[in-house]
Design an enzyme around this catalytic site. Sequence first.
Site, mmCIF file in Angstrom:
data_model
loop_
_atom_site.group_PDB
_atom_site.id
_atom_site.type_symbol
_atom_site.label_atom_id
_atom_site.label_comp_id
_atom_site.label_asym_id
_atom_site.label_seq_id
_atom_site.Cartn_x
_atom_site.Cartn_y
_atom_site.Cartn_z
ATOM 1 N N ALA A 71 -52.653 -21.814 -21.294
ATOM 2 C CA ALA A 71 -52.962 -22.376 -19.979
ATOM 3 C C ALA A 71 -54.431 -22.754 -19.900
ATOM 4 O O ALA A 71 -55.281 -22.138 -20.542
ATOM 5 C CB ALA A 71 -52.623 -21.376 -18.867
ATOM 6 N N GLU A 103 -41.453 -21.796 -26.559
ATOM 7 C CA GLU A 103 -40.534 -22.377 -25.583
ATOM 8 C C GLU A 103 -41.356 -23.038 -24.494
ATOM 9 O O GLU A 103 -42.426 -22.549 -24.137
ATOM 10 C CB GLU A 103 -39.673 -21.312 -24.903
ATOM 11 N N ASN A 108 -41.879 -29.874 -18.266
ATOM 12 C CA ASN A 108 -43.332 -29.735 -18.420
ATOM 13 C C ASN A 108 -43.863 -30.774 -19.415
ATOM 14 O O ASN A 108 -44.208 -30.475 -20.553
ATOM 15 C CB ASN A 108 -43.674 -28.312 -18.872
ATOM 16 N N TYR A 115 -47.954 -30.418 -27.344
ATOM 17 C CA TYR A 115 -47.403 -29.838 -28.572
ATOM 18 C C TYR A 115 -46.984 -30.939 -29.553
ATOM 19 O O TYR A 115 -47.211 -30.824 -30.756
ATOM 20 C CB TYR A 115 -46.217 -28.918 -28.251
HETATM 21 C C1 LIG Z 1 -50.495 -28.146 -20.604
HETATM 22 C C2 LIG Z 1 -51.970 -27.790 -20.437
HETATM 23 C C3 LIG Z 1 -52.251 -26.490 -21.194
HETATM 24 C C4 LIG Z 1 -52.825 -28.912 -21.040
HETATM 25 O O1 LIG Z 1 -54.195 -28.522 -21.016
HETATM 26 P P1 LIG Z 1 -55.403 -29.584 -21.035
HETATM 27 O O2 LIG Z 1 -56.633 -28.864 -21.436
HETATM 28 O O3 LIG Z 1 -55.436 -30.331 -19.750
HETATM 29 O O4 LIG Z 1 -54.954 -30.582 -22.198
HETATM 30 P P2 LIG Z 1 -55.915 -31.534 -23.043
HETATM 31 O O5 LIG Z 1 -56.916 -32.190 -22.138
HETATM 32 O O6 LIG Z 1 -56.449 -30.793 -24.224
HETATM 33 O O7 LIG Z 1 -54.886 -32.640 -23.521
HETATM 34 C C5 LIG Z 1 -54.292 -32.592 -24.804
HETATM 35 C C6 LIG Z 1 -53.038 -33.439 -24.820
HETATM 36 O O8 LIG Z 1 -52.048 -32.861 -23.966
HETATM 37 C C7 LIG Z 1 -51.273 -33.895 -23.329
HETATM 38 N N1 LIG Z 1 -51.494 -33.800 -21.891
HETATM 39 C C8 LIG Z 1 -52.281 -32.895 -21.248
HETATM 40 N N2 LIG Z 1 -52.169 -33.048 -19.914
HETATM 41 C C9 LIG Z 1 -51.299 -34.067 -19.709
HETATM 42 C C10 LIG Z 1 -50.771 -34.681 -18.538
HETATM 43 N N3 LIG Z 1 -51.129 -34.286 -17.317
HETATM 44 N N4 LIG Z 1 -49.876 -35.669 -18.704
HETATM 45 C C11 LIG Z 1 -49.502 -36.083 -19.935
HETATM 46 N N5 LIG Z 1 -49.982 -35.556 -21.086
HETATM 47 C C12 LIG Z 1 -50.869 -34.548 -20.967
HETATM 48 C C13 LIG Z 1 -51.786 -35.193 -23.910
HETATM 49 O O9 LIG Z 1 -51.025 -35.466 -25.070
HETATM 50 C C14 LIG Z 1 -53.207 -34.840 -24.307
HETATM 51 O O10 LIG Z 1 -53.707 -35.638 -25.326
HETATM 52 P P3 LIG Z 1 -54.475 -37.044 -24.978
HETATM 53 O O11 LIG Z 1 -55.600 -36.656 -24.069
HETATM 54 O O12 LIG Z 1 -54.895 -37.529 -26.317
HETATM 55 O O13 LIG Z 1 -53.451 -37.880 -24.272
HETATM 56 C C15 LIG Z 1 -52.366 -27.657 -18.925
HETATM 57 O O14 LIG Z 1 -51.873 -28.786 -18.230
HETATM 58 C C16 LIG Z 1 -51.846 -26.394 -18.269
HETATM 59 O O15 LIG Z 1 -52.491 -25.347 -18.319
HETATM 60 N N6 LIG Z 1 -50.675 -26.478 -17.591
HETATM 61 C C17 LIG Z 1 -50.138 -25.327 -16.848
HETATM 62 C C18 LIG Z 1 -49.715 -24.218 -17.765
HETATM 63 C C19 LIG Z 1 -48.660 -24.666 -18.733
HETATM 64 O O16 LIG Z 1 -47.779 -25.428 -18.403
HETATM 65 N N7 LIG Z 1 -48.749 -24.161 -19.974
HETATM 66 C C20 LIG Z 1 -47.794 -24.445 -21.015
HETATM 67 C C21 LIG Z 1 -46.663 -23.487 -20.940
HETATM 68 S S1 LIG Z 1 -45.509 -23.736 -22.276
#
Ligand SMILES: CC(C)(COP(=O)(O)OP(=O)(O)OC[C@H]1O[C@@H](n2cnc3c(N)ncnc32)[C@H](O)[C@@H]1OP(=O)(O)O)[C@@H](O)C(=O)NCCC(=O)NCCS
Length: 148
Positions: A71, A103, A108, A115
């Site tokens: 997260a 998983e 999401n 991933y």
């Molecule tokens: C999923 C999560 C961890 C991504 O974290 P983040 O630091 O914002 O991600 P990053 O900035 O490193 O982005 C990496 C890649 O993730 C994908 N990504 C991240 N946020 C995205 C969004 N809102 N929509 C689409 N793709 C997204 C993209 O592929 C991105 O690569 P790009 O920038 O080259 O397009 C964050 O949104 C989060 O904490 N969500 C809530 C918790 C959660 O769902 N955890 C996963 C549980 S399985």
Amino acid sequence: MTITDVNKAHLDEIATIENACFSLPWTLEQLEAQMRADNCIFIAAVNDDGALMGYIGLMFVLDEGYISNVAVAPDYRRRGVADALITELIERTKKRLSFLTLEVRESNLAAIRLYSKHGFEQVGKRKNYYDKPKEAALLMTLFFKKEE
Ligand SMILES: CC(C)(COP(=O)(O)OP(=O)(O)OC[C@H]1O[C@@H](n2cnc3c(N)ncnc32)[C@H](O)[C@@H]1OP(=O)(O)O)[C@@H](O)C(=O)NCCC(=O)NCCS
């Protein structure tokens, strides 16, 4: 940004992010157990002001790696924090594990894209895996190719 092993001083901030991100968040006790376990890797991304931006946890059993939680705090999203965390986790594990798996909720898309970008493939689906709300889980796995 610095990627570092989680220590006790990080746990309150991690619990706050857990509560903000998940309907069934891990408790402080569960987070601390992951931090202390010999078969777990638990790393965090900290910014230049010392604020904890995000974290990733992994449990390994023999040569198998199970990602438990990922997260990033809402204020720090879309800046490459999750990218940096996964890259570091892959670097730390690719030589000694055969695969990393996890998983993720079917809806999401941000996490699924994250991933996929790092080479995880969908290998299965579990119906009604999650509660609050009920939803299917996709199983995604990154296979490490072993050099012969
Ligand atoms: C999923 C999560 C961890 C991504 O974290 P983040 O630091 O914002 O991600 P990053 O900035 O490193 O982005 C990496 C890649 O993730 C994908 N990504 C991240 N946020 C995205 C969004 N809102 N929509 C689409 N793709 C997204 C993209 O592929 C991105 O690569 P790009 O920038 O080259 O397009 C964050 O949104 C989060 O904490 N969500 C809530 C918790 C959660 O769902 N955890 C996963 C549980 S399985």
